[in-house]
Design an enzyme around this catalytic site. Structure first.
Site, short mmCIF file in Angstrom:
data_model
loop_
_atom_site.label_atom_id
_atom_site.label_comp_id
_atom_site.label_asym_id
_atom_site.label_seq_id
_atom_site.Cartn_x
_atom_site.Cartn_y
_atom_site.Cartn_z
N MET A 152 0.88 -1.22 0.04
CA MET A 152 0.21 0.07 -0.05
C MET A 152 0.89 1.24 -0.08
O MET A 152 1.80 1.23 0.64
CB MET A 152 -0.86 0.00 1.21
CG MET A 152 -1.59 1.32 1.55
SD MET A 152 -2.69 1.28 2.78
CE MET A 152 -1.63 1.91 3.86
N ASP B 33 0.08 5.78 -0.88
CA ASP B 33 -0.96 6.98 -0.78
C ASP B 33 -2.26 6.73 -0.31
O ASP B 33 -3.03 5.85 -1.26
CB ASP B 33 -0.73 7.93 -1.91
CG ASP B 33 0.43 8.15 -2.60
OD1 ASP B 33 1.50 7.57 -2.22
OD2 ASP B 33 0.51 8.71 -3.51
N PHE C 132 -3.11 5.72 -10.55
CA PHE C 132 -2.33 6.52 -9.50
C PHE C 132 -3.40 7.23 -8.60
O PHE C 132 -4.78 7.30 -8.82
CB PHE C 132 -1.36 7.28 -10.35
CG PHE C 132 -0.03 6.54 -10.50
CD1 PHE C 132 0.04 5.23 -10.62
CD2 PHE C 132 1.00 7.42 -10.92
CE1 PHE C 132 1.34 4.53 -11.00
CE2 PHE C 132 2.21 6.93 -11.18
CZ PHE C 132 2.55 5.37 -11.27
N ARG D 223 0.23 14.65 -12.26
CA ARG D 223 -0.33 13.58 -11.52
C ARG D 223 -1.20 14.11 -10.24
O ARG D 223 -0.93 15.06 -9.78
CB ARG D 223 0.05 12.32 -11.47
CG ARG D 223 1.53 12.48 -10.54
CD ARG D 223 2.21 11.23 -10.30
NE ARG D 223 3.50 11.47 -9.62
CZ ARG D 223 4.61 11.51 -10.12
NH1 ARG D 223 4.62 11.86 -11.47
NH2 ARG D 223 5.60 11.72 -9.37
N GLU E 219 4.12 16.30 -5.29
CA GLU E 219 2.98 15.12 -5.39
C GLU E 219 1.79 15.42 -4.60
O GLU E 219 2.15 15.97 -3.40
CB GLU E 219 3.88 13.72 -5.38
CG GLU E 219 4.76 13.36 -5.96
CD GLU E 219 5.32 12.09 -5.95
OE1 GLU E 219 5.73 11.44 -6.82
OE2 GLU E 219 5.71 11.38 -4.68
C1 FRU Z 1 3.20 9.49 -4.15
C2 FRU Z 1 3.04 8.82 -5.62
C3 FRU Z 1 2.16 9.67 -6.58
C4 FRU Z 1 1.67 8.74 -7.52
C5 FRU Z 1 1.70 7.26 -6.70
C6 FRU Z 1 1.96 6.17 -7.35
O1 FRU Z 1 3.64 8.69 -3.39
O2 FRU Z 1 4.24 8.87 -6.25
O3 FRU Z 1 2.53 10.91 -7.16
O4 FRU Z 1 0.35 9.10 -8.04
O5 FRU Z 1 2.77 7.60 -5.54
O6 FRU Z 1 1.92 5.09 -6.60
#
Ligand code: FRU
Length: 558
Positions: free
Chosen positions: A83, A85, A141, A215, A267
């Site tokens: 797991m 985010d 994502f 993203r 992010e």
């Molecule tokens: C942050 C991240 C996001 C991306 C996701 C991919 O931890 O890198 O930017 O959407 O994790 O799992």
């Protein structure tokens, strides 16, 4: 539903003298008593009905369920596999939804899905089947979810508002082909409280403008504009988009090219408005996680306070100011819940309790990583100006089972409290109220340890005026060169001589909310055996202890 109430009471009435402290604690005590009574009544009530068992609450199960080494007992973690985010945080019809970046086939990162869990109390979680699977447009994502109350999207059915998820498609085929436009934004909707999802046939709703990092859309309804706004990562800054129907989006502005910290890619941004505690004034807050570039290395979350006119976000602080939500190494990619019924004073937040520097090699077997405790984000005036503070969510009070109040007036040296506690210190909350005496410059805190000679310390160093977390001797560390290389520190924001400190320990993690959440540290550690002993210490000077309360906390999985 979280009212944010208790911490609002706490934070507005921070005690300034002894009498106030007493009145304040009496009020708080009554409040807690009635809160606990309410929870007990609710529990008894629910036992009388034939309710569907919630995994982790009362579901009968093998006694080794959630009992593996390092398994958190009151934090959310997936039953198995990888797991990262938190995603799609939304409250709807009495349920808090927690979606999350999930790879069901391994304990390391891979093709991303959205895992799913719900809770009615923000504390106990029921695991649900995977909500979103990768498809021909890519992996799923990070992203967000909203209730489309006015059915602007047209996805609603039978006069019920749909839940709409907004996420990033990561197209590995395009990525491997050397294209730069492999991340796009897609949407999906649900008409049955998030149990089944349909991807929109017009996906992607936002094509890629030529950015490798494009993203993590976080969407919310802007009441003034009567429009949806989205904030998302555009490499090392954020983009703000707007839409009337969640399907057609237009770029409104970009923020952050020259503001804040830029040690890594931005992010998982978030953008929301909050009332300043104790006033009617409101401010906008932007969260932006960066990786790497955190104050103690690796991943961390910074924030900005300012104004948002519906199109552009203007930072109140000088561009080179970096403000950190949490100084620990293990709170990343956290965002806030959407659609919590109006309480403008706080936002509910949860983060991923890990760090990309070592997340994929931490020593757990069946699953990897957990979320932080749910928190209330509160804007507060502090000695150093307006700050975004974090407090544990009020709902966590329901976990307190056994209490021990240590009668310590002054401390100079250390006191072992293991025998006084009727519960394991590896799973507890501690409230400490401390005052500095005269010119003393003590180093004080809590030490957890075991008979293997491993120990973890978290406390305050008055000489350096910083909080610290010391996991250098806390057990397994060989999985990453940098995991236990240094003591991690956090500056104290508050300037007073009194300390109000709240700590949570859960097998493999510590969370410190210092000075009403003005300084926060979240850290993980991996002792070869649980820490089963505990000390309070004050070195290089004495401290006056006004309160030292220890609470054994219930497991949410048993
Ligand atoms: C942050 C991240 C996001 C991306 C996701 C991919 O931890 O890198 O930017 O959407 O994790 O799992």
């Amino acid at each position: 539903m979280s009212s944010c109430q208790q911490n609002i009471i706490n934070a507005t009435s921070q005690p300034h003298d002894a009498a106030q402290v007493k009145i304040y604690h009496t009020v708080l005590w009554y409040w807690k008593l009635s809160f606990n009574f309410m929870i007990l009544t609710l529990l008894l009530h629910s036992c009388q009905h034939d309710t569907q068992p919630v995994v982790g609450e009362s579901a009968p199960g093998p006694s080794d369920y959630y009992a593996e080494p390092h398994r958190p007992q009151f934090h959310f973690s997936p039953e198995k596999m990888w797991m990262n985010d938190p995603n799609g945080l939304v409250f709807f019809e009495g349920e808090y939804h927690l979606f999350y970046q999930y790879y069901p086939d391994s304990t390391v990162w891979g093709p991303m899905h959205w895992g799913h869990a719900v809770s009615t109390d923000l504390v106990h979680w029921q695991h649900l089947p995977i909500a979103l699977y990768p498809d021909s447009l890519g992996y799923i994502f990070s992203g967000s979810a909203v209730v489309d109350w006015q059915n602007t999207s047209g996805f609603g059915k039978n006069v019920q508002p749909p839940l709409v998820a907004i996420f990033t498609y990561h197209n590995t085929v395009w990525e491997k082909a050397g294209r730069a436009d492999f991340q796009t934004q897609g949407i999906a909707y649900s008409n049955d409280k998030g149990r089944t999802w349909f991807k929109y046939e017009g996906n992607p709703v936002i094509p890629n403008p030529g950015l490798r990092d494009f993203r993590d859309p976080k969407v919310s309804w802007h009441e003034g504009l009567k429009e949806w706004i989205m904030v998302l990562s555009m490499g090392s800054h954020a983009g703000i988009y707007h839409s009337l129907d969640l399907k057609k989006w237009a770029l409104a502005s970009e923020f952050g090219k020259t503001e804040g910290a830029h040690g890594g890619v931005w992010e998982c941004p978030d953008l929301f408005e909050l009332k300043i505690l104790g006033s009617d004034e409101k401010k906008w807050v932007m969260l932006a996680s960066i990786n790497p570039g955190g104050p103690n290395g690796g991943s961390a979350t910074q924030y900005f306070i300012g104004d948002f006119n519906g199109k552009t976000f203007a930072n109140d602080n000088p561009p080179d100011t970096a403000l950190w939500l949490d100084y620990g190494r293990d709170n990343y990619a956290g965002v806030t819940w959407s659609d919590i019924p109006a309480d403008e004073r706080c936002r509910l937040f949860i983060g991923w309790m890990s760090n990309w520097e070592y997340a994929q090699s931490t020593p757990t077997q069946a699953w990897r990583s957990a979320m932080t405790l749910p928190r209330q984000l509160i804007l507060r005036n502090t000695a150093r100006g307006l700050r975004l503070t974090s407090m544990p969510a009020d709902e966590l009070l329901a976990l307190r089972q056994v209490t021990f109040a240590a009668d310590l007036r002054e401390l100079n040296g250390e006191v072992d409290l293991t025998k006084d506690l009727q519960f394991p210190p590896a799973q507890m909350e501690v409230l400490l109220e401390v005052e500095l005496i005269g010119d003393e410059k003590p180093d004080f805190g809590i030490e957890l340890y075991n008979h293997k000679g491993e120990s973890y310390k978290i406390g305050f160093n008055a000489l350096a005026n910083h909080y610290y977390s010391d996991r250098t001797l806390a057990g397994k560390a060989g999985f990453s060169g940098n995991f236990a290389a240094q003591v991690h520190t956090a500056p104290r924001i508050d300037g007073s001589r009194s300390f109000y400190l709240q700590f949570f320990f859960d097998k493999a993690s510590a969370e410190l909310f210092a000075d009403w959440g003005a300084t926060v540290m979240t850290e993980t550690f991996f002792p070869t055996e649980d820490f089963d002993q505990v000390k309070l210490y004050a070195k290089h000077g004495k401290i006056s202890i006004k309160k030292a309360e220890f609470y054994g906390l219930a497991s949410i999985w048993k």
